[in-house]
Motif scaffolding. Structure first.
Motif, PDB file in Angstrom:
ATOM      1  N   PRO A   5     -23.727 -23.464   9.434  1.00  0.00           N
ATOM      2  CA  PRO A   5     -22.958 -22.692   8.461  1.00  0.00           C
ATOM      3  C   PRO A   5     -21.737 -21.996   9.067  1.00  0.00           C
ATOM      4  N   VAL A   6     -21.880 -21.474  10.279  1.00  0.00           N
ATOM      5  CA  VAL A   6     -20.771 -20.798  10.954  1.00  0.00           C
ATOM      6  C   VAL A   6     -20.510 -21.537  12.258  1.00  0.00           C
ATOM      7  N   SER A  23     -23.311 -10.605  14.066  1.00  0.00           N
ATOM      8  CA  SER A  23     -24.753 -10.793  14.193  1.00  0.00           C
ATOM      9  C   SER A  23     -25.307 -11.476  12.947  1.00  0.00           C
ATOM     10  N   SER A  24     -24.730 -11.199  11.799  1.00  0.00           N
ATOM     11  CA  SER A  24     -25.174 -11.842  10.566  1.00  0.00           C
ATOM     12  C   SER A  24     -24.907 -13.343  10.614  1.00  0.00           C
ATOM     13  N   ASP A  25     -23.704 -13.736  11.094  1.00  0.00           N
ATOM     14  CA  ASP A  25     -23.372 -15.157  11.225  1.00  0.00           C
ATOM     15  C   ASP A  25     -24.314 -15.840  12.211  1.00  0.00           C
ATOM     16  N   LEU A  26     -24.582 -15.169  13.304  1.00  0.00           N
ATOM     17  CA  LEU A  26     -25.465 -15.731  14.321  1.00  0.00           C
ATOM     18  C   LEU A  26     -26.878 -15.925  13.764  1.00  0.00           C
ATOM     19  N   MET A  27     -27.393 -14.916  13.062  1.00  0.00           N
ATOM     20  CA  MET A  27     -28.725 -15.025  12.485  1.00  0.00           C
ATOM     21  C   MET A  27     -28.774 -16.101  11.406  1.00  0.00           C
ATOM     22  N   GLN A  28     -27.695 -16.262  10.659  1.00  0.00           N
ATOM     23  CA  GLN A  28     -27.638 -17.314   9.639  1.00  0.00           C
ATOM     24  C   GLN A  28     -27.740 -18.677  10.303  1.00  0.00           C
ATOM     25  N   SER A  47     -36.187 -16.004   5.826  1.00  0.00           N
ATOM     26  CA  SER A  47     -36.342 -15.144   6.984  1.00  0.00           C
ATOM     27  C   SER A  47     -35.112 -14.261   7.097  1.00  0.00           C
ATOM     28  N   MET A  48     -35.301 -12.962   7.025  1.00  0.00           N
ATOM     29  CA  MET A  48     -34.218 -11.990   7.143  1.00  0.00           C
ATOM     30  C   MET A  48     -33.103 -12.263   6.132  1.00  0.00           C
ATOM     31  N   GLY A  49     -33.494 -12.727   4.957  1.00  0.00           N
ATOM     32  CA  GLY A  49     -32.521 -12.977   3.906  1.00  0.00           C
ATOM     33  C   GLY A  49     -31.848 -14.333   3.977  1.00  0.00           C
TER      34      GLY A  49
END
Length: 83
Positions: A5-6, A23-28, A47-49
């Motif tokens: 996605p990123v 961090s949001s991009d990384l977690m995505q 997981s985590m949204g």
């Protein structure tokens, strides 16, 4: 082939290498990464949204020595001798 996605590589090549990694991009990206498996063996989970995938593995038997195998097309734990 990078279809996350990123795409952080594209961000760096675009001259934005000094931009902090979100961090949001990384977690995505972590949540998106999925196993290359038969679709009948994975299930979609949140997981985590973010949406992710996990293997459908039967519960591990509580005693004895077992190996995970396929019996008549279904994953199952097969009792075996200790090696």
């Amino acid at each position: 082939m990078n279809d996350f996605p990123v795409d952080f590589q594209t961000v760096a090549k675009g001259g934005q290498q000094l931009r902090p990694i979100s961090s949001s991009d990384l977690m995505q990206n972590f949540a998106w990464a999925k196993l290359q498996a038969d679709p009948t063996l994975v299930e979609e989970v949140a997981s985590m949204g973010f949406t992710g995938f996990k293997l459908k593995i039967p519960p591990v038997p509580s005693g004895g020595t077992h190996v995970l195998g396929a019996v008549e097309g279904a994953l199952t734990w097969i009792a075996t001798e200790e090696c």
